[in-house]
Structure formats: structure tokens, C-alpha cells
Design an enzyme around this catalytic site. Sequence first.
Site, short mmCIF file in Angstrom:
data_model
loop_
_atom_site.label_atom_id
_atom_site.label_comp_id
_atom_site.label_asym_id
_atom_site.label_seq_id
_atom_site.Cartn_x
_atom_site.Cartn_y
_atom_site.Cartn_z
CG ASP A 21 -2.04 1.07 1.08
OD1 ASP A 21 -2.46 1.36 -0.05
OD2 ASP A 21 -2.47 1.61 2.13
CG ASP A 62 -12.38 0.67 2.48
OD1 ASP A 62 -12.10 -0.54 2.38
OD2 ASP A 62 -13.42 1.16 2.00
CG ASP A 109 -3.76 -2.15 -3.78
OD1 ASP A 109 -4.59 -2.37 -4.67
OD2 ASP A 109 -4.01 -1.47 -2.76
#
Length: 384
Positions: A109, A341, A147
Amino acid sequence: MTRLRPALLACAALAAVLVPAHPAAATGTPGPRLYTPEANPAAYRQAIGLLRAGQYRDAAGLVAMVSTPQAVWYGDQTPAEVERQARAVVRDAGREVPVFALYNIPGRDCSNYSAGGAADTPAYKAWIDAVARGIGRHDAMVVLEPDALALLPADCGQDDAQGTKTAARYTEVNYAVDRLGASAATKVYLDTGHPGWHSVNEIVPRLVTGGAARAAGFYTNASNYNTDDANAWYGKLISSCLAYVDTGGSSADCPNQYWPRADAQTWLDAHVHADPARMKHFVTDTSRNGQGPWTPPPGKYTDAQDWCNPPGRGLGARPTLKTGDPLQDAKLWIKTPGESDGLCLRGTQGPEDPERGTVDPAAGDWFPAQALELIREANPPVLP
């Protein structure tokens, strides 16, 4: 726990009456079934609170949500811990198929909301080895590193001029594909982000470099909100482009999700003739896409963060291994619905989420208000 036991029993009774049976159990349909892990303990506490407050339908909806198959996430455990926990899951799953979302890539991330991950490549390889030992020869699906390919170190300015960290990222992903996929019973799927992020032309080279040729396929929409239609079309275009590249074509020539569909289909008909059984398959995350993506108020935010706890979203299609699409292996609940989130500020100073008027829980923590939204706005509905 003793004081909570009567309420827990009441929740169980409510679930037995109002929560639909597992589709395979209800219809007698043969074939594998997806595994349902234990829920976040905060979900049970919320259900008990709703029951005590007389909000019976919301309580039943919450029980239905957490009783639905969804992914088991690993990312912050030591190798010894993750091996033990993965082994416990496959033992508990029995003949059902667990879905593992692995989230421990170094620099994950871009060190933002879900910062963390293994310290370096050797540490990551040791962690993947432990996961593989834990899963063993049990049937399993692995959603590998959300990701990891859509958000490379080079994408967030964390790499050097030589691309050292990005090269390491590809090394790590390839190692995981080979180590986890060494068991024929484990299907490994690679990251594509979602249809509103990278074009087909951009993501296919990353998949190729990441080892897609040796993986079962790829996944899209993890932790996002794009519609089933958008995800299915994106998946078809990616799979077709991978097949085209495999025969010597260039990904730059492939149609992407922004082409008119009729034009894209004409191109596919002319250039891709592979048997779908031999093409790369995909899975999609339908955990929170029942109402599709959120459209922020125009001009209101400098960074609307439409991916971050958007309001008014709903649970999507229930997980299934029977999609009716020869390229789509499954619809899955990858993101755990009800978990936050992160702290969404939308370009403001905060600390409150300006769209909600509250401080959002940290990434991965239970978000009671959002859990209720997902239940109430579910499409299809959670309860009859």
C-alpha cells in the site's frame, strides 16, 4: 462470555429462521463449496447489541453477512503463526474451499493506510513458504497481494532510478506464484486493481512480468465497488489480451475497457481464437459492489477517495463457484464486509470523514455504521 451466551444463542436461533441456507445445501447441487471463516468478533458484538435493542431484522442481516463465505486475510503474522493458522483453516474447511487473501508484500500500500508487510524479499519468501506448508495439498484459492501489481513501488515514488524495489516486487510475486502453485490443488490469482484504475494495456505487461503464465489467473475489484458487468468485461479483455500476447502480439494493440464494446468485441473475434479452457481465468470481488461505485459530489473534495468507506454502498452478489462465464472461476467476497478501509479525510484536515461526520476506524477495524449500510443496501437483498 457467560453473560453474552443467551444473546449469542438468540442470534443463532434468529439466523436459523431468517438466514437463507447455503445455496449448495439448499439445492443439493454437487461440487465444491466455498468456506466460511469465523467472523470478526466485533460483528458478533454488534449483532448482540442490535438484538437487545429490538432491531431484529438488522441483527439477522448481520448474521447473514458474516455467515457468508469470504476470504481469510493474512499479512501481519510471523511465519510460524501463519503456518499454524492456515493449517487450522484447511482442517476446519474439510471439503470446502477456503479463499486466502495474502497481504504481506514489502512496502504494501505504498506505506499508506495499510502500511506494513515483510521487511525484505528473504523475509517474504520465508513467509510464503510458511503459508504453503500450512495449506499443504488442500484445495484452496489464493488472492495474492492486493495492489502488489496495480501499485508498484515505482507508482508511488518509492523506488530508485534503477527500479530496485519494483524489480524486487516482481521477484517476490513470481516466487509466491511458484511456491504456492507447486500444489496442483492451490489456485493462485494475481492483482489487476479494478476497471477504473489501469487500462488493459497497462496491466497486462505487469501480469506477464509477475508470472501470470504460471498462475491460475488474476482477480479484479478487490476491496472496491465496481459493478459485476464492468468486472466481467474487464476480466474478459485482460484474459483475451494475455492470450494474444502469448501468441506474440503486443498488449498495446489490445482493446481496453474504454473502447466501445462492439468495436472491442470485433477486435477480439478477429485476433483471439484460444479455447477459454486454456486461457487465464479470473475471479472478482463482489463483497461491496451491490450499488456500484460511489460518485462523489462534483467539486466538493480535492481528493474524494472514492475507494475509501464510500457512503451508501451495499453487499453484492453472493459468492459462488458457478458463474456461468467460462473465463470467470468465481465471484468472491474478498474484502471482509464491515471492516473499514481506513481513516478517510478526502483532502480535508480531518480528523472526521467529511462525508460521514465521524472519525472512520483504522483500516481493518470493524465499522458498525458501514456494516449496517452494506446490509440495508444489499443487492440482491441479504434476507428474503
